[in-house]
Design a protein around this motif. Structure first.
Motif, PDB file in Angstrom:
ATOM      1  N   SER A   1       0.701  36.480  38.768  1.00  0.00           N
ATOM      2  CA  SER A   1       0.313  35.056  39.018  1.00  0.00           C
ATOM      3  C   SER A   1       0.805  34.259  40.108  1.00  0.00           C
ATOM      4  O   SER A   1       2.612  34.778  40.874  1.00  0.00           O
ATOM      5  CB  SER A   1       0.311  34.056  37.941  1.00  0.00           C
ATOM      6  N   GLY A   2       0.356  33.649  40.621  1.00  0.00           N
ATOM      7  CA  GLY A   2       0.679  32.372  42.230  1.00  0.00           C
ATOM      8  C   GLY A   2       0.439  31.902  42.160  1.00  0.00           C
ATOM      9  O   GLY A   2      -0.731  31.409  42.075  1.00  0.00           O
ATOM     10  N   GLU A   3       0.688  30.874  43.001  1.00  0.00           N
ATOM     11  CA  GLU A   3       0.978  29.307  43.484  1.00  0.00           C
ATOM     12  C   GLU A   3       0.721  29.312  44.923  1.00  0.00           C
ATOM     13  O   GLU A   3       2.092  29.823  44.677  1.00  0.00           O
ATOM     14  CB  GLU A   3       1.323  28.592  42.166  1.00  0.00           C
ATOM     15  N   ILE A   4      -0.102  28.334  44.798  1.00  0.00           N
ATOM     16  CA  ILE A   4       0.538  27.985  46.444  1.00  0.00           C
ATOM     17  C   ILE A   4       0.747  26.061  46.973  1.00  0.00           C
ATOM     18  O   ILE A   4      -0.020  25.741  45.497  1.00  0.00           O
ATOM     19  CB  ILE A   4      -1.215  27.753  47.642  1.00  0.00           C
ATOM     20  N   LEU A   5       1.812  25.768  47.703  1.00  0.00           N
ATOM     21  CA  LEU A   5       2.563  24.863  46.827  1.00  0.00           C
ATOM     22  C   LEU A   5       2.618  23.763  47.791  1.00  0.00           C
ATOM     23  O   LEU A   5       2.483  22.194  47.098  1.00  0.00           O
ATOM     24  CB  LEU A   5       4.027  24.903  47.254  1.00  0.00           C
ATOM     25  N   HIS A   6       1.495  24.251  48.993  1.00  0.00           N
ATOM     26  CA  HIS A   6       1.322  23.099  49.874  1.00  0.00           C
ATOM     27  C   HIS A   6      -0.034  23.369  50.527  1.00  0.00           C
ATOM     28  O   HIS A   6      -0.416  24.562  51.223  1.00  0.00           O
ATOM     29  CB  HIS A   6       2.097  22.478  51.112  1.00  0.00           C
ATOM     30  N   GLY A   7      -0.538  22.922  51.174  1.00  0.00           N
ATOM     31  CA  GLY A   7      -1.535  22.633  51.968  1.00  0.00           C
ATOM     32  C   GLY A   7      -1.018  22.540  53.261  1.00  0.00           C
ATOM     33  O   GLY A   7      -0.410  22.977  53.821  1.00  0.00           O
ATOM     34  N   SER A   8      -2.140  22.923  54.388  1.00  0.00           N
ATOM     35  CA  SER A   8      -1.949  23.861  56.436  1.00  0.00           C
ATOM     36  C   SER A   8      -3.578  23.855  56.019  1.00  0.00           C
ATOM     37  O   SER A   8      -4.191  23.234  55.942  1.00  0.00           O
ATOM     38  CB  SER A   8      -1.608  25.400  55.901  1.00  0.00           C
ATOM     39  N   SER A   9      -3.190  24.928  57.749  1.00  0.00           N
ATOM     40  CA  SER A   9      -4.912  24.321  58.720  1.00  0.00           C
ATOM     41  C   SER A   9      -4.451  26.350  58.926  1.00  0.00           C
ATOM     42  O   SER A   9      -3.326  26.975  59.660  1.00  0.00           O
ATOM     43  CB  SER A   9      -4.790  23.826  59.370  1.00  0.00           C
ATOM     44  N   LEU A  10      -5.888  26.529  59.012  1.00  0.00           N
ATOM     45  CA  LEU A  10      -6.527  27.457  59.908  1.00  0.00           C
ATOM     46  C   LEU A  10      -6.574  27.334  61.321  1.00  0.00           C
ATOM     47  O   LEU A  10      -7.651  26.442  61.519  1.00  0.00           O
ATOM     48  CB  LEU A  10      -7.146  28.607  59.124  1.00  0.00           C
ATOM     49  N   MET A  11      -5.728  28.219  61.873  1.00  0.00           N
ATOM     50  CA  MET A  11      -5.975  27.738  63.429  1.00  0.00           C
ATOM     51  C   MET A  11      -5.553  29.613  63.417  1.00  0.00           C
ATOM     52  O   MET A  11      -5.605  30.494  63.334  1.00  0.00           O
ATOM     53  CB  MET A  11      -5.028  26.760  64.082  1.00  0.00           C
ATOM     54  N   PHE A  12      -5.512  29.220  65.637  1.00  0.00           N
ATOM     55  CA  PHE A  12      -4.930  31.055  66.111  1.00  0.00           C
ATOM     56  C   PHE A  12      -3.957  30.074  67.205  1.00  0.00           C
ATOM     57  O   PHE A  12      -4.149  28.990  67.875  1.00  0.00           O
ATOM     58  CB  PHE A  12      -5.700  30.962  66.660  1.00  0.00           C
ATOM     59  N   GLY A  13      -3.431  31.189  67.255  1.00  0.00           N
ATOM     60  CA  GLY A  13      -1.618  30.624  68.009  1.00  0.00           C
ATOM     61  C   GLY A  13      -0.672  30.287  67.529  1.00  0.00           C
ATOM     62  O   GLY A  13       0.072  29.545  69.066  1.00  0.00           O
ATOM     63  N   VAL A  14      -1.356  29.249  66.321  1.00  0.00           N
ATOM     64  CA  VAL A  14       0.199  28.841  66.291  1.00  0.00           C
ATOM     65  C   VAL A  14       0.795  29.070  65.857  1.00  0.00           C
ATOM     66  O   VAL A  14       2.339  29.103  65.665  1.00  0.00           O
ATOM     67  CB  VAL A  14      -0.832  27.045  65.550  1.00  0.00           C
ATOM     68  N   ASN A  15       0.812  29.907  64.854  1.00  0.00           N
ATOM     69  CA  ASN A  15       2.083  30.169  63.798  1.00  0.00           C
ATOM     70  C   ASN A  15       2.643  31.774  64.672  1.00  0.00           C
ATOM     71  O   ASN A  15       3.602  32.137  63.928  1.00  0.00           O
ATOM     72  CB  ASN A  15       1.232  31.017  62.178  1.00  0.00           C
ATOM     73  N   LYS A  16       1.709  32.501  65.362  1.00  0.00           N
ATOM     74  CA  LYS A  16       2.455  33.443  65.684  1.00  0.00           C
ATOM     75  C   LYS A  16       2.841  34.564  64.080  1.00  0.00           C
ATOM     76  O   LYS A  16       3.654  35.633  64.856  1.00  0.00           O
ATOM     77  CB  LYS A  16       3.419  33.229  66.872  1.00  0.00           C
ATOM     78  N   ILE A  17       1.780  35.250  63.833  1.00  0.00           N
ATOM     79  CA  ILE A  17       2.014  35.643  62.709  1.00  0.00           C
ATOM     80  C   ILE A  17       1.464  37.289  63.379  1.00  0.00           C
ATOM     81  O   ILE A  17       0.620  37.060  64.626  1.00  0.00           O
ATOM     82  CB  ILE A  17       0.839  35.245  61.781  1.00  0.00           C
ATOM     83  N   GLN A  18       2.088  38.272  63.329  1.00  0.00           N
ATOM     84  CA  GLN A  18       1.841  39.467  63.701  1.00  0.00           C
ATOM     85  C   GLN A  18       0.672  40.427  62.256  1.00  0.00           C
ATOM     86  O   GLN A  18       2.012  40.806  61.809  1.00  0.00           O
ATOM     87  CB  GLN A  18       3.438  40.481  63.625  1.00  0.00           C
ATOM     88  N   TRP A  19      -0.373  40.607  62.944  1.00  0.00           N
ATOM     89  CA  TRP A  19      -1.264  41.306  62.386  1.00  0.00           C
ATOM     90  C   TRP A  19      -0.985  42.726  62.438  1.00  0.00           C
ATOM     91  O   TRP A  19      -1.063  42.303  63.662  1.00  0.00           O
ATOM     92  CB  TRP A  19      -2.032  40.152  61.997  1.00  0.00           C
ATOM     93  N   GLN A  20      -1.820  43.651  61.306  1.00  0.00           N
ATOM     94  CA  GLN A  20      -1.376  45.261  62.308  1.00  0.00           C
ATOM     95  C   GLN A  20      -2.468  45.355  61.611  1.00  0.00           C
ATOM     96  O   GLN A  20      -2.886  45.903  60.097  1.00  0.00           O
ATOM     97  CB  GLN A  20      -0.207  45.747  62.202  1.00  0.00           C
TER      98      GLN A  20
END
Length: 309
Positions: A106-125
Motif C-alpha cells: 500500500s502507498g500514500e502520497i504525503l503532500h501535493g505538488s505540480s506537474l511541470m517540465f524542466g523544474v525537477n531534472k528527473i532522468q527518465w529512460q
C-alpha cells in the motif's frame, strides 16, 4: 521579388498562432521540415509514430515549462496504490533460501505538488515524459517471509541441496522517500492528410495517448521489521536468520519499486484534458505550414488550415 520563406513563416505564425492556441491543442501550426515527406509517403508505421511523438513532446515540454500551465497534484489524485503481489523469491541460495509469500503493498502520497517540465531534472529512460513532479510518499508491505535452510553437496558432478529446516514468519516493510510522477505521451497511427473542412493544405493527424507513470527515487529509505526468525532442526537451533532475511527483503523491495510503473490518476487526466483541449485517446489534427523545397513559380506556397480536435 519574393520574400525569403523564413520571413513569411515568421509573420504568418505571429498572426495566426495566438488565436489557434487560445482554444485548441497547444501545439501548432507546425513546420515539420524534412519529416513532412517521410510521414506523408507510405502507410503509418511504428517508426513514424516514434518520430512524431518526439516532435509533439518537444513542443509540449515548452508549453509545460510555464507556471501558468502547471497541473496541480493532490494526494488523493493517485488511486490504485493498494496491490497484492505474487510470491517473490528473494534468495535462491541452498543455505538460506528466502521467499516473500503473498505480499500486500500500500502507498500514500504525503503532500501535493505540480506537474511541470524542466523544474525537477528527473532522468527518465525509454519514455517520452513532457511534465513531471517530485512527491513525498510512504509505503508499507506486509508479507509472510519463508526461510529455508539447507546444506549443499555434490555427487557425480551433480549439485544437490539437503533441506535442514524452514520457518515462516510475519514481516513488515516500511518505506518513505521521494516518488517521481510523469506524464508519458505517445502518438499512434500518425499520418498526414488533406486539411479538414475542404480547406487547402495539410494536417498532421494522430491518436494522442498519455500514461501517468511513477518511479521511486534512489534515496528511498526502507525499514524491515523481521522478528522470531530463528530456525530449528530436530529441536536444535540452527541460528537466527533475521539479518539475512532483512537484507534480502530490502534488496528485493527496492529492486521492485525502483522500476517505472503505470499509475492510475483519473483526476489528473481530467485536468490535463481541460488544459490541452483534447481527450486522451482521441484523434488530434494539427495544421501544418509546408514550404515546398523547390517552388515552381518562384513563390512560396504556405498551407495553414485551421485546427480541428
Amino acid at each position: 521579388m519574393a520574400l525569403p520563406p523564413s520571413f513569411v513563416l515568421l509573420g504568418l505564425l505571429c498572426m495566426i498562432a495566438p488565436s489557434l492556441r487560445a482554444s485548441a491543442f497547444p501545439v501548432g501550426p507546425l513546420d515539420l521540415g524534412k519529416l513532412f515527406d517521410e510521414i506523408k509517403n507510405g502507410p503509418p508505421s511504428l517508426a513514424k509514430d516514434l518520430k512524431v511523438t518526439k516532435e509533439i513532446v518537444s513542443h509540449l515540454r515548452i508549453f509545460f515549462s510555464a507556471k501558468d500551465h502547471a497541473i496541480v497534484v493532490e494526494p488523493s489524485d493517485l488511486t490504485g496504490l493498494h496491490e497484492s503481489l505474487p510470491d517473490m523469491q528473494l534468495d535462491g541460495d541452498c543455505k538460506h533460501k528466502v521467499t516473500a509469500e503473498s505480499p500486500k503493498a500500500s502507498g500514500e502520497i504525503l503532500h501535493g505538488s505540480s506537474l511541470m517540465f524542466g523544474v525537477n531534472k528527473i532522468q527518465w529512460q525509454d519514455v517520452e515524459v513532457f511534465a513531471d513532479a517530485l512527491l513525498d510518499a510512504s509505503s508499507e508491505v506486509d508479507t509472510d517471509a519463508k526461510i529455508e535452510v539447507g546444506q549443499p553437496w555434490s555427487a557425480l558432478g551433480k549439485h544437490h541441496c539437503s533441506k535442514l529446516g524452514q520457518k515462516t514468519f510475519g514481516l513488515k516493510v516500511k518505506s518513505q522517500g521521494k516518488v517521481s510522477l510523469g506524464m508519458n505521451a505517445s502518438c499512434s497511427n500518425a499520418r498526414i492528410e488533406k486539411a479538414s473542412g475542404g480547406k487547402a493544405g495539410f494536417d498532421l493527424v494522430f491518436t494522442f495517448k498519455v500514461e501517468h507513470i511513477g518511479m521511486v527515487m534512489p534515496n528511498w529509505q526502507t525499514q524491515v521489521d523481521a522478528s522470531d526468525c530463528k530456525v530449528e532442526f530436530m529441536g536444535i537451533k540452527l541460528g537466527s536468520y533475521c539479518g539475512i532475511v532483512e537484507k534480502k527483503v530490502r534488496e528485493g523491495v527496492l529492486k521492485a519499486v525502483l522500476q517505472v510503473n503505470t499509475v492510475s490518476a483519473p483526476a489528473i487526466s481530467a485536468r490535463l484534458e481541460q488544459l490541452l483541449q483534447a481527450k486522451i485517446g482521441s484523434e488530434v489534427r494539427i495544421p501544418l505550414i509546408h514550404v515546398p523545397a523547390s517552388p515552381v513559380d518562384g513563390s512560396h506556397i504556405l498551407e495553414t488550415p485551421e485546427l480541428v480536435v
